[in-house]
Design a protein around this motif. Structure first.
Motif, short mmCIF file in Angstrom:
data_model
loop_
_atom_site.label_atom_id
_atom_site.label_comp_id
_atom_site.label_asym_id
_atom_site.label_seq_id
_atom_site.Cartn_x
_atom_site.Cartn_y
_atom_site.Cartn_z
N VAL A 27 0.85 -1.20 0.00
CA VAL A 27 0.00 0.00 0.00
C VAL A 27 0.88 1.25 0.00
O VAL A 27 0.63 2.20 -0.73
N GLY A 28 1.93 1.24 0.82
CA GLY A 28 2.86 2.36 0.84
C GLY A 28 3.58 2.54 -0.48
O GLY A 28 3.80 3.66 -0.94
N PHE A 29 3.95 1.44 -1.11
CA PHE A 29 4.60 1.50 -2.42
C PHE A 29 3.68 2.13 -3.46
O PHE A 29 4.07 3.04 -4.20
N ALA A 30 2.43 1.65 -3.50
CA ALA A 30 1.46 2.20 -4.45
C ALA A 30 1.16 3.66 -4.15
O ALA A 30 1.02 4.48 -5.08
N ALA A 31 1.08 4.01 -2.87
CA ALA A 31 0.82 5.40 -2.50
C ALA A 31 1.97 6.29 -2.93
O ALA A 31 1.75 7.41 -3.41
N GLY A 32 3.19 5.81 -2.79
CA GLY A 32 4.36 6.59 -3.21
C GLY A 32 4.40 6.79 -4.71
O GLY A 32 4.87 7.83 -5.19
N ARG A 33 3.93 5.82 -5.45
CA ARG A 33 3.89 5.97 -6.91
C ARG A 33 2.77 6.91 -7.35
O ARG A 33 2.90 7.62 -8.34
N PHE A 34 1.68 6.91 -6.60
CA PHE A 34 0.54 7.75 -6.95
C PHE A 34 0.79 9.20 -6.56
O PHE A 34 0.75 10.10 -7.39
N ARG A 35 1.04 9.45 -5.30
CA ARG A 35 1.36 10.77 -4.77
C ARG A 35 2.41 10.58 -3.69
O ARG A 35 2.21 9.82 -2.75
N ARG A 36 3.49 11.31 -3.79
CA ARG A 36 4.61 11.12 -2.87
C ARG A 36 4.22 11.36 -1.41
O ARG A 36 4.67 10.65 -0.52
N TRP A 37 3.38 12.32 -1.15
CA TRP A 37 3.03 12.66 0.22
C TRP A 37 2.16 11.59 0.87
O TRP A 37 2.05 11.54 2.10
N LEU A 38 1.53 10.72 0.10
CA LEU A 38 0.68 9.67 0.66
C LEU A 38 1.48 8.59 1.39
O LEU A 38 0.89 7.77 2.10
N VAL A 39 2.79 8.60 1.23
CA VAL A 39 3.61 7.64 1.95
C VAL A 39 3.62 7.97 3.44
O VAL A 39 3.71 7.08 4.29
N LEU A 40 3.50 9.25 3.78
CA LEU A 40 3.55 9.65 5.18
C LEU A 40 2.45 9.02 6.04
O LEU A 40 2.75 8.49 7.12
N PRO A 41 1.19 9.02 5.61
CA PRO A 41 0.18 8.33 6.43
C PRO A 41 0.43 6.83 6.53
O PRO A 41 0.21 6.23 7.59
N THR A 42 0.92 6.25 5.46
CA THR A 42 1.23 4.82 5.50
C THR A 42 2.36 4.53 6.48
O THR A 42 2.28 3.59 7.27
N LEU A 43 3.40 5.36 6.46
CA LEU A 43 4.50 5.18 7.40
C LEU A 43 4.04 5.42 8.84
O LEU A 43 4.55 4.78 9.78
N ALA A 44 3.11 6.34 9.03
CA ALA A 44 2.58 6.59 10.37
C ALA A 44 1.81 5.36 10.88
O ALA A 44 1.94 4.98 12.06
N ILE A 45 1.04 4.73 10.02
CA ILE A 45 0.31 3.51 10.40
C ILE A 45 1.30 2.39 10.72
O ILE A 45 1.14 1.67 11.71
N ILE A 46 2.33 2.25 9.89
CA ILE A 46 3.35 1.23 10.14
C ILE A 46 4.04 1.49 11.48
O ILE A 46 4.27 0.57 12.27
N ALA A 47 4.35 2.76 11.76
CA ALA A 47 5.01 3.10 13.02
C ALA A 47 4.12 2.79 14.22
O ALA A 47 4.60 2.25 15.24
N CYS A 48 2.84 3.09 14.12
CA CYS A 48 1.92 2.79 15.23
C CYS A 48 1.80 1.29 15.46
O CYS A 48 1.86 0.83 16.61
N LEU A 49 1.64 0.54 14.40
CA LEU A 49 1.52 -0.92 14.55
C LEU A 49 2.83 -1.54 15.04
O LEU A 49 2.81 -2.48 15.83
N ALA A 50 3.95 -1.01 14.59
CA ALA A 50 5.25 -1.51 15.06
C ALA A 50 5.42 -1.21 16.54
O ALA A 50 5.93 -2.04 17.29
N TYR A 51 5.00 -0.03 16.96
CA TYR A 51 5.11 0.32 18.38
C TYR A 51 4.26 -0.62 19.23
O TYR A 51 4.71 -1.11 20.26
N VAL A 52 3.05 -0.87 18.79
CA VAL A 52 2.16 -1.77 19.54
C VAL A 52 2.76 -3.18 19.59
O VAL A 52 2.77 -3.81 20.65
N GLN A 53 3.28 -3.65 18.47
CA GLN A 53 3.83 -5.01 18.40
C GLN A 53 5.13 -5.12 19.21
O GLN A 53 5.30 -6.05 20.00
N LEU A 54 6.05 -4.19 19.02
CA LEU A 54 7.38 -4.33 19.59
C LEU A 54 7.51 -3.77 21.01
O LEU A 54 8.47 -4.09 21.70
N SER A 55 6.56 -2.95 21.44
CA SER A 55 6.68 -2.38 22.79
C SER A 55 6.51 -3.45 23.87
O SER A 55 7.02 -3.28 24.98
N GLU A 56 5.83 -4.51 23.56
CA GLU A 56 5.64 -5.56 24.55
C GLU A 56 6.95 -6.29 24.83
O GLU A 56 7.12 -6.85 25.91
#
Length: 100
Positions: A27-56
């Motif tokens: 999804v982030g790859f496709a967003a980056g190809r479509f509009r460069r700024w759309l990668v930021l929300p995707t990276l934010a979602i990845i960061a939130c999920l990574a924090y939830v997963q790895l914080s434990e």
């Protein structure tokens, strides 16, 4: 009598972790190809999920219990899945090559 809890029972399976990483990465790859700024929300979602997963793993009680029950490979694969999702998202920002 000492109670033993299953720490890994609340954790997602590796199949779920890798599936979410691949889907979010694509999804982030496709967003980056479509509009460069759309990668930021995707990276934010990845960061939130990574924090939830790895914080434990950082918890002094739960972290060692998870590693003991699931093995160090679970931690390594969780980190690798997050890295893959970020890599695919950033790869979408690379400019397309034009034919000569």
């Amino acid at each position: 009598m000492m109670l033993v809890f299953e720490a890994i029972a609340k954790e997602p399976t590796l199949r779920t972790v890798w599936g979410a990483a691949v889907i979010l990465g694509l999804v982030g790859f496709a967003a980056g190809r479509f509009r460069r700024w759309l990668v930021l929300p995707t990276l934010a979602i990845i960061a939130c999920l990574a924090y939830v997963q790895l914080s434990e793993f950082a918890d002094p009680v739960v972290g060692p219990a998870i590693i003991q029950q699931a093995g160090r490979g679970y931690l390594i694969q969780s980190c690798a899945a997050v890295a893959l999702a970020v890599f695919l998202s950033v790869l979408g920002l690379v400019p397309k090559r034009r034919a000569a």
